[in-house]
Design a protein around this motif. Sequence first.
Motif, PDB file in Angstrom:
ATOM      1  N   ALA A 124      -5.895 -99.302 -16.851  1.00 32.10           N
ATOM      2  CA  ALA A 124      -6.764-100.095 -17.725  1.00 32.10           C
ATOM      3  C   ALA A 124      -7.664-101.007 -16.893  1.00 32.10           C
ATOM      4  N   GLY A 125      -7.139-101.560 -15.807  1.00 30.82           N
ATOM      5  CA  GLY A 125      -7.968-102.392 -14.935  1.00 30.82           C
ATOM      6  C   GLY A 125      -9.103-101.609 -14.302  1.00 30.82           C
ATOM      7  N   VAL A 126      -8.832-100.377 -13.892  1.00 28.65           N
ATOM      8  CA  VAL A 126      -9.883 -99.529 -13.319  1.00 28.65           C
ATOM      9  C   VAL A 126     -10.942 -99.223 -14.374  1.00 28.65           C
ATOM     10  N   LEU A 127     -10.516 -98.953 -15.610  1.00 27.72           N
ATOM     11  CA  LEU A 127     -11.483 -98.709 -16.677  1.00 27.72           C
ATOM     12  C   LEU A 127     -12.340 -99.941 -16.945  1.00 27.72           C
ATOM     13  N   VAL A 128     -11.740-101.119 -16.909  1.00 25.79           N
ATOM     14  CA  VAL A 128     -12.504-102.354 -17.104  1.00 25.79           C
ATOM     15  C   VAL A 128     -13.508-102.534 -15.974  1.00 25.79           C
ATOM     16  N   LEU A 129     -13.122-102.246 -14.738  1.00 21.02           N
ATOM     17  CA  LEU A 129     -14.043-102.389 -13.615  1.00 21.02           C
ATOM     18  C   LEU A 129     -15.235-101.443 -13.736  1.00 21.02           C
ATOM     19  N   PHE A 130     -14.995-100.215 -14.185  1.00 23.73           N
ATOM     20  CA  PHE A 130     -16.087 -99.255 -14.287  1.00 23.73           C
ATOM     21  C   PHE A 130     -16.976 -99.487 -15.501  1.00 23.73           C
ATOM     22  N   THR A 131     -16.391 -99.904 -16.624  1.00 21.13           N
ATOM     23  CA  THR A 131     -17.166-100.011 -17.862  1.00 21.13           C
ATOM     24  C   THR A 131     -17.551-101.436 -18.211  1.00 21.13           C
ATOM     25  N   PHE A 138      -7.113-104.748 -23.238  1.00 21.66           N
ATOM     26  CA  PHE A 138      -6.270-105.260 -24.318  1.00 21.66           C
ATOM     27  C   PHE A 138      -5.782-104.165 -25.268  1.00 21.66           C
ATOM     28  N   GLY A 139      -6.634-103.218 -25.615  1.00 15.57           N
ATOM     29  CA  GLY A 139      -6.229-102.189 -26.563  1.00 15.57           C
ATOM     30  C   GLY A 139      -5.858-100.881 -25.901  1.00 15.57           C
ATOM     31  N   GLY A 140      -6.545-100.545 -24.831  1.00 19.33           N
ATOM     32  CA  GLY A 140      -6.329 -99.262 -24.191  1.00 19.33           C
ATOM     33  C   GLY A 140      -5.050 -99.180 -23.394  1.00 19.33           C
ATOM     34  N   ILE A 141      -4.525-100.342 -23.002  1.00 17.12           N
ATOM     35  CA  ILE A 141      -3.302-100.340 -22.183  1.00 17.12           C
ATOM     36  C   ILE A 141      -2.131 -99.725 -22.947  1.00 17.12           C
ATOM     37  N   TRP A 142      -2.098 -99.908 -24.267  1.00 14.98           N
ATOM     38  CA  TRP A 142      -1.000 -99.344 -25.062  1.00 14.98           C
ATOM     39  C   TRP A 142      -1.125 -97.831 -25.146  1.00 14.98           C
ATOM     40  N   LEU A 143      -2.350 -97.363 -25.343  1.00 12.75           N
ATOM     41  CA  LEU A 143      -2.572 -95.918 -25.380  1.00 12.75           C
ATOM     42  C   LEU A 143      -2.255 -95.293 -24.023  1.00 12.75           C
ATOM     43  N   LEU A 144      -2.667 -95.948 -22.949  1.00 10.15           N
ATOM     44  CA  LEU A 144      -2.368 -95.443 -21.608  1.00 10.15           C
ATOM     45  C   LEU A 144      -0.860 -95.454 -21.336  1.00 10.15           C
ATOM     46  N   PHE A 145      -0.171 -96.467 -21.836  1.00 16.29           N
ATOM     47  CA  PHE A 145       1.290 -96.521 -21.668  1.00 16.29           C
ATOM     48  C   PHE A 145       1.957 -95.322 -22.352  1.00 16.29           C
ATOM     49  N   ILE A 146       1.517 -95.024 -23.570  1.00 12.35           N
ATOM     50  CA  ILE A 146       2.100 -93.897 -24.301  1.00 12.35           C
ATOM     51  C   ILE A 146       1.802 -92.583 -23.587  1.00 12.35           C
ATOM     52  N   VAL A 147       0.569 -92.414 -23.097  1.00  8.97           N
ATOM     53  CA  VAL A 147       0.217 -91.194 -22.378  1.00  8.97           C
ATOM     54  C   VAL A 147       1.052 -91.070 -21.104  1.00  8.97           C
ATOM     55  N   ASN A 148       1.187 -92.179 -20.348  1.00 10.31           N
ATOM     56  CA  ASN A 148       1.994 -92.145 -19.123  1.00 10.31           C
ATOM     57  C   ASN A 148       3.445 -91.818 -19.431  1.00 10.31           C
ATOM     58  N   ALA A 149       3.984 -92.382 -20.514  1.00 10.24           N
ATOM     59  CA  ALA A 149       5.379 -92.119 -20.870  1.00 10.24           C
ATOM     60  C   ALA A 149       5.569 -90.657 -21.273  1.00 10.24           C
ATOM     61  N   LEU A 150       4.628 -90.098 -22.019  1.00  9.62           N
ATOM     62  CA  LEU A 150       4.747 -88.697 -22.418  1.00  9.62           C
ATOM     63  C   LEU A 150       4.633 -87.767 -21.221  1.00  9.62           C
ATOM     64  N   VAL A 151       3.686 -88.049 -20.327  1.00  3.89           N
ATOM     65  CA  VAL A 151       3.542 -87.213 -19.131  1.00  3.89           C
ATOM     66  C   VAL A 151       4.781 -87.348 -18.249  1.00  3.89           C
ATOM     67  N   GLY A 152       5.300 -88.564 -18.094  1.00  2.00           N
ATOM     68  CA  GLY A 152       6.513 -88.763 -17.293  1.00  2.00           C
ATOM     69  C   GLY A 152       7.702 -88.040 -17.890  1.00  2.00           C
ATOM     70  N   ARG A 153       7.814 -88.072 -19.202  1.00  2.00           N
ATOM     71  CA  ARG A 153       8.914 -87.352 -19.868  1.00  2.00           C
ATOM     72  C   ARG A 153       8.788 -85.840 -19.658  1.00  2.00           C
TER      73      ARG A 153
END
Length: 160
Positions: A124-131, A138-153
């Motif tokens: 999310a920090g990298v996305l904030v730096l680029f955009t 604030f909002g994307g970190i939750w979506l990224l967390f879910i994606v990371n958890a699914l990929v890790g699983r």
Amino acid sequence: ILVDILPVSFKAATKPGEYDRLLDLEKEVTGTSFPAYERLQEDRVRKALIDQLTEHRIGEVGQAIKEKKGTFPDLLQNIAQFVNVRMPYTYGQEDTTAHDTFSEFWQANGQAVLTYAFFSLIQAGVLVLFTRDWAYLFGGIWLLFIVNALVGRLVNRTLP
């Protein structure tokens, strides 16, 4: 063309000789001496041994039950000795232990949760730096967390 075809024609016109019989015999022997065939034979021997040991242990357990020496926990321990497993003595007892699902989950998966949260924060920090848009933090970190958890699983399921 006649010179090229002559050996094949001659071989086809003659009767099979000793050499041909030896080649046929070698093909028959080779068919039963492959490593897969040998592994199959080893597996059959191993299965027969395991079946024999299982029948022997079942006989010992049956004998221990028929003799009925001692209390039920002693009999259970004696049977567990033959079966090679530990059996808890819970017959007729209620489960009185309270389960705290959150602490059990955290003990089993706490490190993975922290890892996914850390990666999500970095992404999310990298996305904030680029955009230059703080909504990703604030909002994307939750979506990224879910994606990371699914990929890790998914990766943990596919890797040994």
